[in-house]
Design an enzyme around this catalytic site. Structure first.
Site, short mmCIF file in Angstrom:
data_model
loop_
_atom_site.label_atom_id
_atom_site.label_comp_id
_atom_site.label_asym_id
_atom_site.label_seq_id
_atom_site.Cartn_x
_atom_site.Cartn_y
_atom_site.Cartn_z
N GLU A 59 -4.36 -35.77 29.50
CA GLU A 59 -3.65 -36.87 29.61
C GLU A 59 -4.27 -38.04 30.66
OE1 GLU A 59 -0.61 -38.40 28.34
OE2 GLU A 59 -1.09 -39.99 30.09
N HIS B 26 -3.73 -36.56 23.52
CA HIS B 26 -2.98 -37.38 24.19
C HIS B 26 -1.44 -36.62 24.62
CE1 HIS B 26 -5.96 -39.78 22.18
NE2 HIS B 26 -5.62 -40.83 22.88
N SER C 215 4.72 -32.17 23.14
CA SER C 215 3.63 -31.15 22.37
C SER C 215 2.96 -30.02 23.20
CB SER C 215 2.70 -32.05 21.70
OG SER C 215 2.05 -33.04 22.44
N ASP D 162 -9.85 -38.53 29.83
CA ASP D 162 -9.73 -39.35 28.47
C ASP D 162 -9.75 -38.14 27.54
OD1 ASP D 162 -9.98 -41.28 26.49
OD2 ASP D 162 -12.30 -40.41 26.37
N GLY D 163 -8.98 -38.05 26.62
CA GLY D 163 -8.90 -36.95 25.52
C GLY D 163 -9.78 -37.15 24.75
N ASP E 243 -2.75 -37.85 19.34
CA ASP E 243 -1.38 -38.59 19.12
C ASP E 243 -1.56 -39.89 20.20
OD1 ASP E 243 1.27 -39.12 18.90
OD2 ASP E 243 2.11 -37.53 20.34
N HIS F 267 6.65 -32.99 15.72
CA HIS F 267 6.46 -31.66 16.45
C HIS F 267 6.85 -30.54 15.25
CE1 HIS F 267 7.30 -33.72 20.30
NE2 HIS F 267 6.07 -33.77 20.03
#
Ligand SMILES: C[S@@+](CC[C@H](N)C(=O)[O-])C[C@H]1O[C@@H](n2cnc3c(N)ncnc32)[C@H](O)[C@@H]1O
Length: 287
Positions: free
Chosen positions: A122, A41, A104, A147-148, A168, A18
């Protein structure tokens, strides 16, 4: 999928990631022109540290809790760490969430300007619902369930031709997630070669991560570096020894500043001094 980030929220790796995310967002904001931020993610966005999974694991105590307390009493921390402390504290006050920790997408939501745009993706339904709630209706960050990696392909290139992507993954399927991150970066650069990409990765055994970094760097058409902070020797059996970020198209002077803030952060996270930090060039200027 069993992974629940709530157990790990605010741990040393979250703090490392972060601080870097805030520094990257600030670097893109040096120019007036807006950009697209994609969080492939995203997680649930808001995590209670004083109860439930985070309290059970205790990981945040030696991570964000310790770092934020130290920063409040320090007059001499590098600007990236001061900024991190201010962003978290400002959100906590605004959200009336003194014992919570922002993920995030919430951190990005704090920083984005009217000209910037963001998508946070997500895949787990319950996490996605929590994320939507945490962001609220007026956020600049749009939450998406899906799906990212697939969404990333559809979102690039952005109309603004400026962008930052955070990948991530949970590394529950460690080999699969390492492989997917490389594939997603190559796809992203094919669509949009100026894209800044930050891939978080766990450092368990340094030999494995070094092999992966070499694979990532092979034929990569753009400059890239790896920034790592470890709190246990990188071959110890502690589990998660360190936190790494591979950054493609790093902003100007990012590596030099990273050397400074990573060393200061390690001193706060690892007072016994068993860990270390490094910033290495993968493609481009050697250092
Ligand atoms: C490490 S956590 C994210 C933490 C978040 N980026 C932060 O810094 O606060 C990983 C998240 O990715 C989600 N996930 C796993 N596979 C995914 C996929 N293919 N697409 C989107 N989300 C995924 C998991 O459910 C989990 O919530």
């Amino acid at each position: 999928m069993k992974y629940r980030h709530a157990y790990h929220a605010g741990n040393f790796a979250d703090v490392h990631k972060h601080v870097a995310l805030i520094a990257l967002l600030r670097a893109l904001q040096r120019k007036e022109k807006g950009f697209l931020y994609v969080d492939t993610h995203a997680g649930r966005g808001r995590y209670a540290l004083g109860s439930g999974p985070a309290r059970d694991s205790g990981e945040a105590q030696s991570g964000a809790v310790a770092v934020l307390a130290a920063l409040r009493g320090s007059g001499s921390a590098p600007e990236e760490l001061v900024d991190y402390g201010a962003v978290i504290d400002t959100w906590r006050r605004a959200a009336d969430a003194r014992h919570d920790y922002p993920g995030s997408p919430i951190i990005a939501a704090q920083l984005l300007r009217p000209q910037d745009q963001a998508r946070a993706i997500e895949s787990q339904p319950a996490e996605f619902e929590a994320l939507r709630k945490a962001l609220g209706r007026h956020s600049r960050v749009i939450a998406e369930h899906g799906d990212g990696y697939q969404r990333l392909r559809a979102l690039l290139p952005p109309a603004s031709r400026r962008g930052l992507v955070l990948i991530d993954a949970p590394y529950e399927d460690t080999r699969g997630d390492f492989r997917a991150a490389i594939q997603a970066s190559r796809d992203a650069l094919t669509r949009f070669e100026g894209c800044v990409i930050a891939i978080w990765y766990p450092v368990k055994d340094a030999r494995d991560t070094d092999r992966w970094l070499q694979e990532l760097a092979r034929d990569l058409p753009r400059p890239a570096l790896a920034a790592e902070l470890w709190i246990h020797p990188p071959d110890s059996r502690a589990g998660l020894n360190g936190s790494g970020l591979a950054i493609v198209n790093p902003p100007y002077l990012f590596a030099d500043r990273c050397d400074i803030w990573q060393a200061a952060l390690r001193a706060l996270l690892d007072p016994a001094g068993t860990g270390g930090t490094r910033v290495v060039s993968l493609v481009g200027e050697s250092r």
